[in-house]
Design a protein around this motif. Structure first.
Motif, mmCIF file in Angstrom:
data_model
loop_
_atom_site.group_PDB
_atom_site.id
_atom_site.type_symbol
_atom_site.label_atom_id
_atom_site.label_comp_id
_atom_site.label_asym_id
_atom_site.label_seq_id
_atom_site.Cartn_x
_atom_site.Cartn_y
_atom_site.Cartn_z
ATOM 1 N N SER A 31 -14.801 -6.581 -1.875
ATOM 2 C CA SER A 31 -15.706 -5.484 -2.226
ATOM 3 C C SER A 31 -16.684 -5.887 -3.324
ATOM 4 C CB SER A 31 -14.947 -4.206 -2.569
ATOM 5 O OG SER A 31 -14.127 -4.419 -3.699
ATOM 6 N N PHE A 85 -4.513 -0.757 -7.737
ATOM 7 C CA PHE A 85 -5.815 -0.112 -7.508
ATOM 8 C C PHE A 85 -5.553 1.312 -7.042
ATOM 9 C CE2 PHE A 85 -5.950 -4.597 -6.787
ATOM 10 C CZ PHE A 85 -7.098 -5.014 -7.449
ATOM 11 N N SER A 86 -6.230 2.251 -7.659
ATOM 12 C CA SER A 86 -5.946 3.647 -7.287
ATOM 13 C C SER A 86 -7.074 4.231 -6.438
ATOM 14 C CB SER A 86 -5.733 4.484 -8.542
ATOM 15 O OG SER A 86 -6.787 4.253 -9.426
ATOM 16 N N ASP A 87 -6.728 5.366 -5.817
ATOM 17 C CA ASP A 87 -7.668 6.112 -4.986
ATOM 18 C C ASP A 87 -8.172 5.281 -3.811
ATOM 19 O OD1 ASP A 87 -8.804 8.472 -4.404
ATOM 20 O OD2 ASP A 87 -10.649 8.116 -5.582
ATOM 21 N N ILE A 88 -7.226 4.664 -3.118
ATOM 22 C CA ILE A 88 -7.573 3.824 -1.961
ATOM 23 C C ILE A 88 -7.174 4.610 -0.700
ATOM 24 C CG2 ILE A 88 -7.189 1.584 -0.828
ATOM 25 C CD1 ILE A 88 -8.418 1.205 -3.588
ATOM 26 N N ARG A 124 -1.913 6.843 -2.637
ATOM 27 C CA ARG A 124 -3.233 6.231 -2.423
ATOM 28 C C ARG A 124 -3.470 5.056 -3.388
ATOM 29 N NH1 ARG A 124 -7.241 9.515 0.199
ATOM 30 N NH2 ARG A 124 -8.792 8.958 -1.376
ATOM 31 N N THR A 125 -2.400 4.266 -3.556
ATOM 32 C CA THR A 125 -2.545 3.084 -4.421
ATOM 33 C C THR A 125 -2.297 1.806 -3.617
ATOM 34 O OG1 THR A 125 -0.246 3.207 -5.067
ATOM 35 C CG2 THR A 125 -1.849 4.202 -6.595
ATOM 36 N N PHE A 126 -2.940 0.769 -4.060
ATOM 37 C CA PHE A 126 -2.759 -0.550 -3.436
ATOM 38 C C PHE A 126 -2.436 -1.529 -4.563
ATOM 39 C CE2 PHE A 126 -4.636 -4.652 -1.964
ATOM 40 C CZ PHE A 126 -3.777 -4.857 -0.901
ATOM 41 N N GLU A 155 -7.203 3.970 2.636
ATOM 42 C CA GLU A 155 -6.350 3.351 3.669
ATOM 43 C C GLU A 155 -6.022 1.911 3.291
ATOM 44 O OE1 GLU A 155 -9.318 1.734 7.000
ATOM 45 O OE2 GLU A 155 -9.268 3.943 6.859
ATOM 46 N N ARG A 156 -4.992 1.343 3.955
ATOM 47 C CA ARG A 156 -4.531 0.007 3.576
ATOM 48 C C ARG A 156 -5.672 -1.011 3.725
ATOM 49 N NH1 ARG A 156 -3.069 -4.530 6.189
ATOM 50 N NH2 ARG A 156 -1.799 -5.956 4.959
ATOM 51 N N PRO A 157 -6.096 -1.653 2.635
ATOM 52 C CA PRO A 157 -7.179 -2.635 2.764
ATOM 53 C C PRO A 157 -6.633 -4.017 3.136
ATOM 54 C CG PRO A 157 -6.660 -2.268 0.448
ATOM 55 C CD PRO A 157 -5.656 -1.487 1.248
ATOM 56 N N TYR A 160 0.849 -1.198 0.000
ATOM 57 C CA TYR A 160 0.000 0.000 0.000
ATOM 58 C C TYR A 160 0.879 1.241 0.000
ATOM 59 C CZ TYR A 160 -3.389 3.500 1.378
ATOM 60 O OH TYR A 160 -4.173 4.631 1.419
#
Ligand code: HT7
Ligand code: ZN
Length: 814
Positions: A495, A511-514, A465-467, A516-518, A460
């Motif tokens: 999700s 994955f963009s615009d994340i 803000r990418t994962f 917080e760390r999922p 992350y």
């Protein structure tokens, strides 16, 4: 023994259009007469006609009514060859053969079970009945005349419709059956005996009334109610979900005590192992009831996927078995709990298929070669296919698509039956066209053996803000396939149930615009049949245990937090009770050993026992509450809520005496029999005394003892009497208990080695199935390896080894 290769497939030189069979059944011998209308594939062909035959006595051969002399044909132990045949569009071939069903212990071909005659022809048993081109691409219309003593064999059955029946001289009678649909010979069936039927009817959606009959000895008829319920439910489900209607006016099921596998889908005359038909609350458990529902469904569903749409050759077996397993699993899921069914199926996959994929019998979904096709019908094979079916269903919403595939194939088959038998390529072409889908390298599943190992690394980046999820896939080497290509692996993630299509050896998804760390929930619902290694921390896993909406993905690790987590699962009234029961049951020792680099049965046994005890004492209060709230008060009902309640209660209770049904009583017996001593001996004796007259219940009693992990159990097995019926429960059960089978003194291995050699002379199919317990001997320490190898070598040196056992033993040693 001869190895048969997919690449060598050629079309037959002759087709059979009609086959008229006549059986004169007798106590000492049976005479089989066949009259076949033969047509060459190529006009004017001078090719010889080669017929398969095994353990047959040839009485006579006629071509166009003319008796052939000895020099006119060649006969060896496996073939009858007719070198010169009329150069006509079609001609008539007549063959008379003598066979000895009362001596046939292989339960393959025509044999006797409890005094009744019955047949088993899949895969290559028809050649034990008469000389024939015993291959699925010979599709013919059959009639069958059965003649026998009327008092000994009042019921005479075969495929299709009953055309006529009557009495003949000498106290004998006959029945003439006609099957209007073309079929391969592996779907032929005949039954003759003292049987009574439970009768019912089913009205199809187009208004046709189908007569349903389940045949057993008269005294067992009360135990066939659940089987009839299952059959009617399956017929209705196939209409509702797949739009498929039964295509004849009669459907027969016969239950026999002696049967090599579970059941057989012969056209309109399914034959079943009795244990998959007979049930009453006192003599069958919930698991038996569920198995009956699933297998009755499975055999019935074969009427379309297998019988009407037929595989071109045995290499295409996955088409009929994969699709039919897919259909029966959907059926059982709709009738019960989808999640619990999926967990159970995947666990079977892990216990059986993954080890096979890592052993000497590893083969792709479509094998490249075989010596004995019987060795490729491990339940594992189909279940693996179900995973691929599942995979397709996720990617392409498959119910609709499987049906559209079948429709397409049916249309092409009915246009030109001879040249359009089905192959895996047809399956893919149909799937692709129906869905305009990109299959990428999905076909690798059909040609590469082995279970892919998928490693997943996540990272992350808070600033960007990418994962990212990085996947790497590797398929371990298998016999004959040292290197592998990347395959297509669908990964469902949390999700929105997004599907990532992993198609390369290494692939990254960002994955963009994340915000917080999922914590990703990967391979939801077990979206691909692979082994997964993630970099998720224990905390991540506990988070999933508590919060994952995909019940399949709630993992198992021992830790105080884990016990706490399980405690809350146990008291969560919103969860399905059967799911809770599954969640608190530890994986079996075999499943755990499969995850170790060098399998250590003793260590796994000790640790698993410790964990069980720890859980029982830490969660005592919750478990007692569950027992209290879930007792069986009313009469036994087989439905999901009641099954789930019993499953949950039986994880904590061992109330033997007060039990009112076998599900509860057997769970208690299993728990009590884990500890050697007087209580164990008393309850086992009490149970036997009560049920000694019911061999299906006695079989369970055998299985319980043979699979017991009490020390030195091999001695107890020696003491229990072995008959052919008990082989699965005694020998299979013993080999399924790692701590005793893999005893370091070699006693378990010696026991199995001796049994396999003896059994091979009686029943090669069952012997080779038992022998498979040795196939992964290289996974153990050096001492065990030497002991197992010695037994395999001893088996290989035995006289008159069958092809079935030879294939498994030689591949295991290679
Ligand atoms: N299709 C049937 C498989 C079967 C079989 C195969 C080899 C040897 C004996 C056998 N008996 C039944 C049954 C099924 O798919 O359930
Ligand atoms: Zn099947």
């Amino acid at each position: 023994p001869k190895e048969i290769f997919l690449k060598d497939y050629t079309k037959p030189d002759y087709y059979f259009e009609t086959v008229d069979l006549s059986f004169s059944l007798g106590e000492e011998k049976t005479i089989v007469s066949s009259l076949i209308k033969v047509s060459p594939r190529v006009k004017g062909s001078s090719a010889p006609l080669v017929l398969n035959g095994h353990d047959l006595k040839l009485l006579s051969v006629k071509v166009e009514g003319k008796l052939l002399k000895e020099g006119d044909y060649q006969l060896d132990s496996r073939h009858l060859t007719l070198p010169s045949l009329p150069a006509k569009e079609s001609f008539v071939l007549e063959i008379d053969t003598e066979i000895y069903p009362h001596k046939n212990t292989s339960l393959d071909g025509l044999y006797k079970s409890s005094g009744n005659f019955c047949t088993q022809c899949e895969a290559e048993g028809f050649r034990k009945i008469t000389f024939y081109q015993d291959r699925p691409d010979i599709m013919a219309k059959y009639t069958c005349r059965v003649e026998a003593d009327k008092s000994l064999y009042p019921v005479l059955l075969s495929n299709g419709n009953l055309i006529s029946q009557g009495d003949i001289e000498g106290g004998r009678h006959f029945a003439l059956w006609e099957d209007p649909f073309k079929k391969p010979c592996y779907l032929f069936a005949l039954v003759a005996g003292q049987l009574a039927s439970r009768d019912d009817t089913f009205t199809t959606r187009s208004g046709r009334e189908v007569s349903l009959k389940i045949w057993t000895p008269a005294e067992d008829l009360p135990k066939t109610a659940h089987a009839m319920y299952s059959l009617k439910a399956a017929m209705k489900w196939d209409e509702d979900v797949f739009g498929l209607e039964y295509d004849l006016d009669l459907f027969n099921i016969v239950a026999v005590p002696d049967f090599n596998m579970g059941a057989m889908e012969n056209k309109s005359l399914n034959i079943f192992n009795s244990k998959l038909v007979l049930a009453s609350p006192e003599t069958a458990t919930d698991a038996d009831y569920a198995a009956i529902l699933g297998v009755i469904g499975h055999e019935y569903f074969h009427n379309w996927t297998g019988n009407r749409v037929t595989c071109r050759d045995w290499f295409q077996l996955s088409l009929k078995e994969g699709l039919t397993v897919f259909r029966d699993q959907e059926f059982s899921s709709d009738m019960g709990s989808r999640t619990v069914k999926r967990i159970a199926d995947v666990s079977t996959l892990r216990i059986y298929q993954f080890p096979e994929d890592a052993g000497p019998m590893a083969h792709p979904v479509r094998p490249h070669s075989y010596i004995k096709m019987d060795n490729f019908y491990t339940g594992k094979f189909s279940i693996y296919l179900r995973s691929l079916g599942f995979l397709l269903s996720i990617v392409f919403q498959s119910n609709v698509l499987v049906f559209s595939f079948m429709k397409r194939v049916l249309i092409s088959i009915s246009k030109d039956m001879m040249s359009k038998l089905v192959t895996c390529e047809d399956f893919f072409a149909a799937m692709r066209d129906a869905n305009n889908a990109d299959f990428a390298n999905f076909l690798q599943w059909y040609s590469q053996a082995g279970t892919p190992v998928v490693k997943v690394a996540s990272s992350y980046n808070a600033e960007a803000r990418t994962f990212s999820l990085k996947f790497s896939q590797e398929i371990p080497p298998t016999p004959g396939q040292p290197t592998k290509e990347a395959t297509f692996i669908p990964v469902t993630i949390s999700s929105s149930s997004t599907i990532l299509r992993v198609t390369k050896k290494e692939e990254e998804f960002v994955f963009s615009d994340i915000a917080e760390r999922p914590v990703p929930s990967l391979f939801r619902g077990f979206s691909a049949p692979v082994r997964v290694e993630t970099d998720l921390s224990d905390d991540d896993l506990f988070f999933l245990l508590a919060h994952d909406s995909d019940e399949f993905n709630r993992p198992l690790v021992l830790n105080p937090k884990f016990i706490q987590g399980l405690g809350s699962v146990l008291s969560d009234s919103t969860l399905d009770k059967e799911f809770i029961a599954k969640a608190i049951t530890l994986p079996g020792e075999g499943e755990i050993m499969d995850m170790m680099a060098v399998a250590d049965p003793d260590a796994v046994h000790v640790v698993r026992k410790f964990v069980r005890k720890q859980l029982a004492s830490e969660l005592k209060t919750e478990l007692l509450k569950i027992v209290e709230n879930n007792r069986s008060i009313e009469a036994y009902v087989f439905d999901h809520p009641n099954m789930a309640r019993r499953a949950l209660k039986n994880t904590g209770s061992s109330e033997y005496k007060s039990a009112t049904n076998l599900t509860d009583q057997f769970a208690a017996l299993a728990a009590l029999s884990q500890n050697p001593g007087k209580t164990r001996d008393d309850v086992l004796a009490d149970f036997y005394n009560k049920w000694q007259g019911d061999y299906l219940v006695v079989n369970k009693w055998f299985l319980l003892q043979s699979s017991s992990d009490i020390p030195g159990n091999v001695e107890n097995i020696h003491a229990l009497q072995t008959t052919i019926i008990q082989v699965y429960s005694l020998i299979g059960g013993f080999c399924g208990s790692p701590v005793n089978f893999h005893a370091k003194d070699g006693s378990g291995y010696k026991f199995l080695g001796d049994i396999v050699v003896q059994l091979d002379k009686i029943n090669p199919q069952v012997a080779s199935r038992m022998l498979s317990a040795f196939s992964r001997w290289k996974r153990y320490d050096e001492t065990r390896q030497a002991l197992a190898k010695a037994q395999l070598e001893m088996i290989m040196s035995a006289n008159g080894l069958s092809e079935n056992v030879f294939e498994i033993a030689s591949k295991s040693l290679a």
